[in-house]
Design an enzyme around this catalytic site. Structure first.
Site, PDB file in Angstrom:
ATOM      1  N   SER A  40       0.862  -1.185   0.000  1.00 45.97           N
ATOM      2  CA  SER A  40       0.000   0.000   0.000  1.00 45.97           C
ATOM      3  C   SER A  40       0.895   1.230   0.000  1.00 45.97           C
ATOM      4  O   SER A  40       1.721   1.380  -0.898  1.00 45.97           O
ATOM      5  CB  SER A  40      -0.947  -0.045   1.207  1.00 45.97           C
ATOM      6  OG  SER A  40      -1.786   1.090   1.243  1.00 45.97           O
ATOM      7  N   HIS A  67      -2.204  -0.943  -3.701  1.00 47.68           N
ATOM      8  CA  HIS A  67      -3.333  -0.010  -3.591  1.00 47.68           C
ATOM      9  C   HIS A  67      -3.055   1.217  -4.447  1.00 47.68           C
ATOM     10  O   HIS A  67      -2.020   1.874  -4.294  1.00 47.68           O
ATOM     11  CB  HIS A  67      -3.539   0.414  -2.138  1.00 47.68           C
ATOM     12  CG  HIS A  67      -4.032  -0.697  -1.272  1.00 47.68           C
ATOM     13  ND1 HIS A  67      -4.220  -0.561   0.080  1.00 47.68           N
ATOM     14  CD2 HIS A  67      -4.399  -1.966  -1.565  1.00 47.68           C
ATOM     15  CE1 HIS A  67      -4.661  -1.697   0.584  1.00 47.68           C
ATOM     16  NE2 HIS A  67      -4.761  -2.567  -0.389  1.00 47.68           N
ATOM     17  N   ASP A 158      -5.132  -4.396   5.268  1.00 50.47           N
ATOM     18  CA  ASP A 158      -5.387  -5.281   4.141  1.00 50.47           C
ATOM     19  C   ASP A 158      -4.244  -6.284   3.998  1.00 50.47           C
ATOM     20  O   ASP A 158      -3.070  -5.919   4.039  1.00 50.47           O
ATOM     21  CB  ASP A 158      -5.533  -4.454   2.858  1.00 50.47           C
ATOM     22  CG  ASP A 158      -6.035  -5.293   1.682  1.00 50.47           C
ATOM     23  OD1 ASP A 158      -6.718  -6.303   1.951  1.00 50.47           O
ATOM     24  OD2 ASP A 158      -5.742  -4.944   0.539  1.00 50.47           O
TER      25      ASP A 158
END
Length: 890
Positions: A40, A67, A158
């Site tokens: 991310s 992401h 996540d």
């Protein structure tokens, strides 16, 4: 204790070609293994480093889930294509996986893996896209133990739930070292129970090759055989943890994991690597720890606990003082300890506030204990919860859940080694599930004897795991249910265990234990020799080595000539005294402490009959192997008339307190640099807030550790009382030691007050940071050049400094569109440059361009050189522009 099965290390050899796939007349072998990488914030840089280090013959496909902003076009595949020797493919449609290819998941799409294909999936709008959890969960179903999951830098959680699925399927889970990750939240969100390897980014590609190709594990050896015996001996010396009583098969599997990381081809090579790299000892210890746990594991067993055992314990406690005490030994990441807390919160319900409930949850793995103390779990770890428990006792934090405040406050987490720890007294229930299976029989018996000591005063219950094969002695435990391994304690520790321990100290042989009595209580009735007939120094030495051997505080007794009369094992470990001989000089036996200061303190105690404390003495790294600090308290012992003068020295490890203080000082120093970092101020404030939160968590952990220490001191105090009943002649000496223990408790209370003061300092630091923000605003207002702040994609004028406002002569309004200020067709170059910087997220300095008004008496608009800098929000997205204008000579 710790926890999970080791990763299934793959066999080395050629890839499996038993499943060829025909494509356009050409047979393509399905990849045998797969690597999935999730990241991310900060991930683009990390992925660039990773793909640049992958070899051209990399033996598996690599799928990257980063992401990305769904509203912006991503150039990630182009960035990686310039860095990688492997082909890089952006997934647009259903795509077949091929060995040696890097696949990039597109923005605003999820990707799943089915039958060696990548499929686009947009049916989960509630998740960040692409979702690492979705990708890993589907890959685990298809690839099982042939899957390698990698979690890199990022914010949020996540990937945690998906990593659990990979672990359950037998795959391998690797995380970037949180210490070196730009954003550590994402790798830290994974439960330590599922993580197989923690690695720096620079070493990741080499580790992936070793895991994919596998290592040749050594054959099973007995722990008495070299070099395995030497490895375990070295671990015991440096880490003070004895793994020689663990089963050899478990030990060898864990050594195989570290052989993969260190590129060792044989166990002999790994033994040589340990000799050359002492820091590897800590990594090996973490690999040895077993990590298997879950909420309400074996639901029927917990149903029996709820319906039969706990009601009996609660009923008995109602007739006493409404106090409940439980011990979860080997708690791993805390799921079983929290399961017990949830049951108690459910059973006691509205009465809970009237009860004194303590659940001591201990484990050898500090990382697992830290994770358990946070109490945050991904949803796929909560599937075994009873109905409505999730709504009643958990609070949602993003996609994860945190144990509620009420059950979380019932549990006290701390680090403890079962092979060396102090038993907690007066326990109502001990949970130790599937931990003993990793121990040899002699260590199993010692641990069961410790549990018997903890439970004997309450005739409490022992809850073992289904996988345990050991049968507790019928002398100490009565079986309640064979299927779920519940026992009730009916007596104290086994006679055999007690004799082995006592014989090691050359005490007189004791008769067999009578039912319901402590092993030492029968000596007087049996007519055994009275230990008080021996000399007082010998009694003192035996008392110290036997009764205080479990004390977490080191104790040394010396005479006026500095000779060591006796010392307990904790003192040996803390002071680095390996060998003990008669007439040994304490000042010369202790290495690494300031000799002059220590001698002066000892002389002062004997001369002035006073008590001295030497706080936070630094221990030289050459002695301890790392930075450590000790606090020494010296007190004169008042012996009987005619006895020699003695002094007792208590030794406490205060390294953690010193390190916390230094970290707080480091935070304060960072504050001074904020004034020089205007462009990075927002990001720096975020980092400081995160450090403050971590400091609070460390303070909470320190407080819980001190509560555990108080319990251990209480257990030691009760042993003193039992010894008082057996050894009447030493009653006065025991009373003196009890007073010293009370003084230690007062010191702990003082430490608590210091921690509270430090919390106040942290609050003051937060207020100081707010003042700094105000000062930064003033700096902008007083800047000697023209400054304008624009917000949002519409580029609304949000702030303008007085100098610029004076230049524009009141033509600008807060909230006005920037384009309106430069509406003249001759001035469009400025708004065009501003929009380009907002779109590209790249700062720019323009050539001289005309401004909206002339300077002074000039007949036409003056020229300005514009410096355009993008601003970012907390998600690192561009949300505005800072515009600096400098007038240029015509």
């Amino acid at each position: 204790m710790a926890k999970a099965k080791p990763p299934a290390l793959p066999d080395h050899g050629t890839p499996d070609s038993s499943n060829p796939l025909p494509v356009d007349g050409v047979t393509i072998e399905a990849p045998r293994k797969l690597v999935v990488v999730g990241s991310s914030a900060g991930g683009i840089e990390a992925l660039s480093v990773l793909v640049s280090t992958l070899a051209a013959d990399f033996p598996a496909p690599v799928v990257l889930a980063q992401h990305l902003d769904p509203l912006r076009h991503s150039n990630l595949e182009n960035i990686l294509r310039h860095r990688s020797t492997l082909p890089v493919v952006l997934v647009h449609e259903r795509t077949r996986l091929e060995v040696g290819t890097v696949y990039v998941v597109p923005a605003n799409h999820h990707v799943t893996i089915q039958d060696d294909h990548l499929d686009l999936d947009t049916a989960r709008p509630d998740r960040p896209r692409p979702s690492v959890d979705v990708l890993l969960t589907s890959a685990a179903v298809t690839y099982g133990d042939n899957l390698v999951a990698v979690i890199l830098t990022g914010s949020g959680h996540d990937g945690a739930a998906g990593a659990v699925e990979v672990h359950n399927a037998g795959g391998t889970v690797i995380i970037q070292n949180p210490v070196t990750a730009l954003y550590p939240a994402m790798p830290l969100a994974l439960p330590p129970t599922v993580v197989d390897y923690v690695v720096d980014l620079a070493d990741l590609s080499a580790l992936l090759l070793d895991v994919l190709r596998g290592v040749s594990l050594p054959p099973e050896l007995d722990t008495t055989t070299d070099p395995l015996r030497d490895i375990l001996a070295q671990v015991s010396r440096q880490a003070n943890i004895d793994f020689s009583l663990y089963k050899p098969t478990t030990i060898l599997r864990r050594i195989g994991r570290r052989m993969t990381v260190t590129h060792s081809q044989s166990i002999q090579d790994y033994s040589a690597y340990l000799d050359a790299h002492p820091a590897e000892i800590a990594e090996l210890v973490m690999a040895f720890l077993i990590k298997v746990t879950e909420f309400f594991r074996d639901p029927e067993a917990f149903a029996y606990l709820r319906s039969t055992v706990l009601p009996a314990i609660i009923h008995k406690a109602r007739t006493r003082d409404r106090t409940l005490r439980f011990w979860s030994a080997g708690c791993a990441t805390g799921e079983e300890a929290y399961s017990l807390a949830l049951l108690l919160a459910d059973l006691l319900d509205s009465e809970l506030a009237e009860w004194n409930v303590k659940i001591f949850a201990t484990d050898l793995d500090e990382n697992a204990v830290a994770f358990a103390r946070r109490g945050v779990f991904p949803p796929n770890l909560l599937t075994q919860l009873p109905d409505n428990y999730l709504l009643r006792f958990f609070e949602q934090i993003g996609p994860h859940y945190r144990v509620g405040k009420v059950p979380r406050q019932l549990v006290i987490f701390g680090r403890q080694d079962l092979s060396r720890g102090v038993p907690f007294p007066r326990m109502d229930l001990v949970l130790c599930r599937n931990v003993l299976i990793y121990f040899k029989p002699e260590l199993q018996q010692n641990v069961l004897a410790m549990f018997a000591y903890s439970l004997q005063q309450t005739t409490g219950y022992l809850f073992l795991g289904q996988a345990e094969t050991i049968r507790p002695s019928k002398i100490s435990f009565e079986l309640l249910t064979k299927r779920w391994k519940f026992y009730q304690c009916i007596n104290g520790p086994l006679p055999g265990t007690t004799r082995q321990e006592i014989s090691a100290m050359n005490l007189p042989n004791l008769p067999p234990i009578q039912r319901g009595r402590h092993p030492l209580q029968s000596a007087e009735a049996a007519g055994e020799p009275d230990p008080t007939d021996e000399g007082p120094l010998l009694q003192l030495r035996r008392f110290n080595e036997w009764v205080l051997r479990f004390s977490p505080t080191g104790v040394v007794v010396i005479d006026r000539s500095y000779h060591i009369v006796t010392l307990n094992p904790t003192a040996r470990r803390l002071l680095g005294i390996r060998e003990m001989s008669n007439e040994q000089d304490f000042l010369h036996a202790v290495r690494g402490l300031p000799y002059t200061q220590l001698r002066s303190a000892v002389d002062s105690v004997f001369r002035d009959h006073t008590t001295l404390t030497l706080p936070d003495l630094p221990l030289e790294p050459a002695v301890s192997g790392e930075e450590r600090y000790l606090t020494l308290s010296l007190v004169l012992m008042h012996m009987d008339a005619g006895a020699p003068d003695l002094a007792m020295i208590s030794v406490t490890d205060t390294t953690e307190q010193v390190q916390i203080r230094r970290r707080l000082e480091a935070v304060q120093q960072k504050q001074q640099t904020l004034l020089d970092e205007l462009g990075a101020a927002n990001g720096r404030f975020s980092d400081l807030n995160r450090e403050l939160q971590e400091a609070n968590e460390e303070l909470q952990a320190a407080n819980e550790e001190m509560m555990l220490t108080q319990e251990e001191l209480q257990a030691t105090n009760e042993e003193f009382e039992a010894t008082n009943e057996e050894l009447q002649a030493t009653n006065e000496e025991l009373e003196t030691n009890n007073e010293e223990l009370q003084a230690t408790n007062e010191e702990l209370e003082t430490t608590n007050e210091e921690l509270a003061a430090r919390s106040g300092e942290l609050a003051e630091l937060s207020r100081t940071l707010a003042d700094e923000r105000a000062r930064l605003h003033s700096i902008v207002a007083l800047a000697p050049f023209y400054v304008m702040v624009l917000r949002g994609p519409q580029l609304l004028i949000n702030l303008i400094n007085p100098l610029y406002e004076q230049l524009l002569a009141g033509r600008v309004l807060i909230g006005q569109l920037f384009d309106e200020l430069f509406a003249d067709p001759l001035l469009t170059a400025v708004p065009t440059a501003v929009r380009e910087v907002y779109r590209s997220d790249t700062a720019r300095i323009t050539t001289p361009l005309p401004g909206p008004l002339p300077l002074g008496d000039a007949p036409h608009p003056s020229l300005f050189r514009y410096t355009i800098i993008p601003m970012h929000d907390s998600s690192d997205r561009v949300d505005g522009i800072i515009l600096y204008a400098e007038a240029q000579d015509d």
